[in-house]
Motif scaffolding. Structure first.
Motif, short mmCIF file in Angstrom:
data_model
loop_
_atom_site.label_atom_id
_atom_site.label_comp_id
_atom_site.label_asym_id
_atom_site.label_seq_id
_atom_site.Cartn_x
_atom_site.Cartn_y
_atom_site.Cartn_z
N ASN A 44 -22.99 -4.95 -2.04
CA ASN A 44 -21.82 -5.09 -2.91
C ASN A 44 -22.19 -4.82 -4.37
O ASN A 44 -21.66 -5.46 -5.28
N ASP A 45 -23.12 -3.88 -4.58
CA ASP A 45 -23.61 -3.49 -5.90
C ASP A 45 -24.36 -4.62 -6.63
O ASP A 45 -24.54 -4.55 -7.85
N GLU A 46 -24.80 -5.63 -5.90
CA GLU A 46 -25.63 -6.68 -6.47
C GLU A 46 -27.05 -6.58 -5.93
O GLU A 46 -27.25 -6.21 -4.77
N HIS B 147 -30.44 -8.70 -5.16
CA HIS B 147 -30.90 -10.08 -4.96
C HIS B 147 -32.37 -10.10 -4.54
O HIS B 147 -32.84 -9.20 -3.85
N ALA C 6 -18.60 -9.67 0.03
CA ALA C 6 -19.39 -10.33 -1.02
C ALA C 6 -20.15 -11.51 -0.44
O ALA C 6 -20.40 -12.50 -1.13
N PRO D 145 -27.79 -13.20 -8.92
CA PRO D 145 -28.43 -11.90 -8.65
C PRO D 145 -29.43 -11.53 -9.74
O PRO D 145 -29.32 -11.99 -10.88
N HIS E 219 -27.47 -5.59 -11.10
CA HIS E 219 -26.34 -4.91 -10.49
C HIS E 219 -26.58 -3.41 -10.51
O HIS E 219 -27.38 -2.90 -11.32
#
Length: 333
Positions: A158-160, A162, A176, A185, A188
Motif C-alpha cells: 500500500n505504498d508503505e 515497513h 491497508a 512505517p 513511503h
C-alpha cells in the motif's frame, strides 16, 4: 526463469511463492495460486520505465497459510545465491496470511547487505481494484533503491515501507492491513520514488543462525477463565513455548504452577497478546503478574508480539542456542 533485460540497470530478483497475488479462478467457485512470476510482472504497468532489470524465479506456488519454516530457510539460501550472482535487491511475493512471520524469519536469517522486500496482495487479480501490480511495482522500486541497502528484510504494501521485525497484519480484508504499531512505517513510495523517513536500528547478531536441527515451538494464548489445560504434557511434545498473556504479561494465578514447571524443563517466553507495547518487568506483583512469572524462570519477549516471539524462539532452538543465549537474544533483538 524469465528476464526483462535492461542494460546498466539495477538488478532485482523476484521469488514468487504464490498467495493471493498469484491466484485465479479454479473453475469451482474459488481462487487458487496459479499465476507464474512472469505473469505477475506482465500485469505491472510502468515496469519498463523504471529501468530495473528483473529476473524471476517461481520458487513455490502455495497459499501463504501452507508455507513452512523449511520453505523460508530454503528461500534464504536461494536469495544468497541470487545476490552472489549479481542481484542488487530481492523481492518476494507471497500470501499475506503469514507475511508478518515469514518476513521476520527472513530478517533473522539474512545477513547480506542487499535488501529483501516482501509483498503480496489483498485483492486477487480477478477482482476490481486488485492491488497486486501496484504492490509489486513499489516493492521492486524499494529493492532497487540504494537507500534500502543494509536494512535487512522489509515489507512494502500500500505504498508503505515497513521493517519486517515490527510489521503486523491487522485486518482480514483491507488493503491497508499491514501496520507497524510500535514504530509506524519507515517510509513511503511517493510518485515512484522510495522516501525513507527513518532507518531501523542495526540488528545485533544472533548467537546462532544456522539450523542444526528441528524445533517445535507452541504458542498458547491466555484467555478469560483459562484453566491451563492446554499446558498439560506440553514439555513432552514441544521444545519451547510462547505464552501470549494479558496486557503487559499477565496470566491467571492458577496457571502459575504449570508455567513454572514448564519453564524448568523448556524455554518459556512471555509475550503480550495485545500485539503492541512491551512486556513489563517490575510494575505488577500479584501472582501471575509479569514480575512473578519472570522470577519463576519465564523469559520476557520484550517488544516481540507472540507470533514474532515464536519465530525467534524457533530459530534459536533449531540452532542449538542455550537458555542464556535465548534470554539475551530476546532482550536485544
Amino acid at each position: 526463469m524469465t528476464s526483462i533485460p535492461s542494460a546498466d540497470a539495477p538488478q532485482v530478483t523476484v521469488f514468487s511463492l504464490g498467495g493471493t497475488i498469484a491466484m485465479t479462478d479454479d473453475g469451482r467457485g474459488g481462487v487458487v495460486p496459479a499465476l507464474s512470476g512472469a505473469a505477475l510482472l506482465a500485469a505491472v504497468p510502468g515496469l519498463t520505465e523504471t529501468g530495473i532489470t528483473v529476473t524471476v524465479e517461481d520458487f513455490r506456488r502455495l497459499p501463504g497459510a501452507s508455507l513452512t519454516f523449511d520453505d523460508v530457510y530454503e528461500l534464504v539460501e536461494a536469495i544468497g545465491k541470487a545476490v552472489a550472482a549479481g542481484a542488487h535487491g530481492v523481492v518476494v511475493t507471497q500470501g499475506t496470511d503469514t507475511i508478518e512471520e515469514t518476513a521476520y524469519l527472513i530478517d533473522l536469517l539474512w545477513d547480506g547487505h542487499a535488501p529483501v522486500v516482501v509483498t503480496g496482495a489483498m485483492r486477487n487479480p480477478t477482482l476490481a481494484g486488485a492491488d497486486g501490480p501496484a504492490n509489486l511495482l513499489a516493492a521492486l522500486l524499494v529493492a532497487a533503491s540504494p537507500q534500502a541497502a543494509g536494512m535487512g528484510c522489509l515489507v512494502v504494501f500500500n505504498d508503505e515501507i515497513h521493517a519486517a521485525r515490527h510489521v503486523r497484519k491487522t485486518h482480514a480484508t483491507s488493503t491497508a492491513t499491514f501496520v507497524s504499531p510500535n514504530t509506524g512505517p519507515l517510509g513511503h513510495v511517493v510518485e515512484g520514488v522510495p522516501r525513507l523517513l527513518t532507518r531501523p536500528t542495526p540488528k545485533p547478531p544472533l548467537p546462532h543462525r544456522q539450523r542444526a536441527g528441528r524445533a517445535r515451538v507452541a504458542l498458547v494464548t491466555v484467555s478469560l477463565g483459562d484453566d491451563g489445560e492446554l499446558l498439560r504434557g506440553l514439555a513432552e511434545r514441544f521444545d519451547g513455548l510462547v505464552v501470549a498473556g494479558f496486557g503487559a504479561g499477565h496470566v491467571p494465578a492458577r496457571l502459575v504452577p504449570p508455567l513454572e514447571d514448564l519453564a524448568g524443563r523448556i524455554p518459556v517466553v512471555l509475550a503480550s497478546r495485545t500485539g503492541a507495547g512491551s512486556v513489563l518487568t517490575g510494575t505488577y506483583g500479584f501472582p501471575g503478574s509479569e514480575r512473578d512469572l519472570l522470577a519463576r524462570g519465564l523469559i520476557s519477549a520484550g517488544w516481540h508480539d507472540p507470533l514474532k516471539a515464536r519465530v525467534l524462539l524457533h530459530v534459536l532452538l533449531a540452532a542449538g542456542a542455550t537458555r542464556e543465549e535465548i534470554t539475551t537474544a530476546f532482550a536485544t533483538a
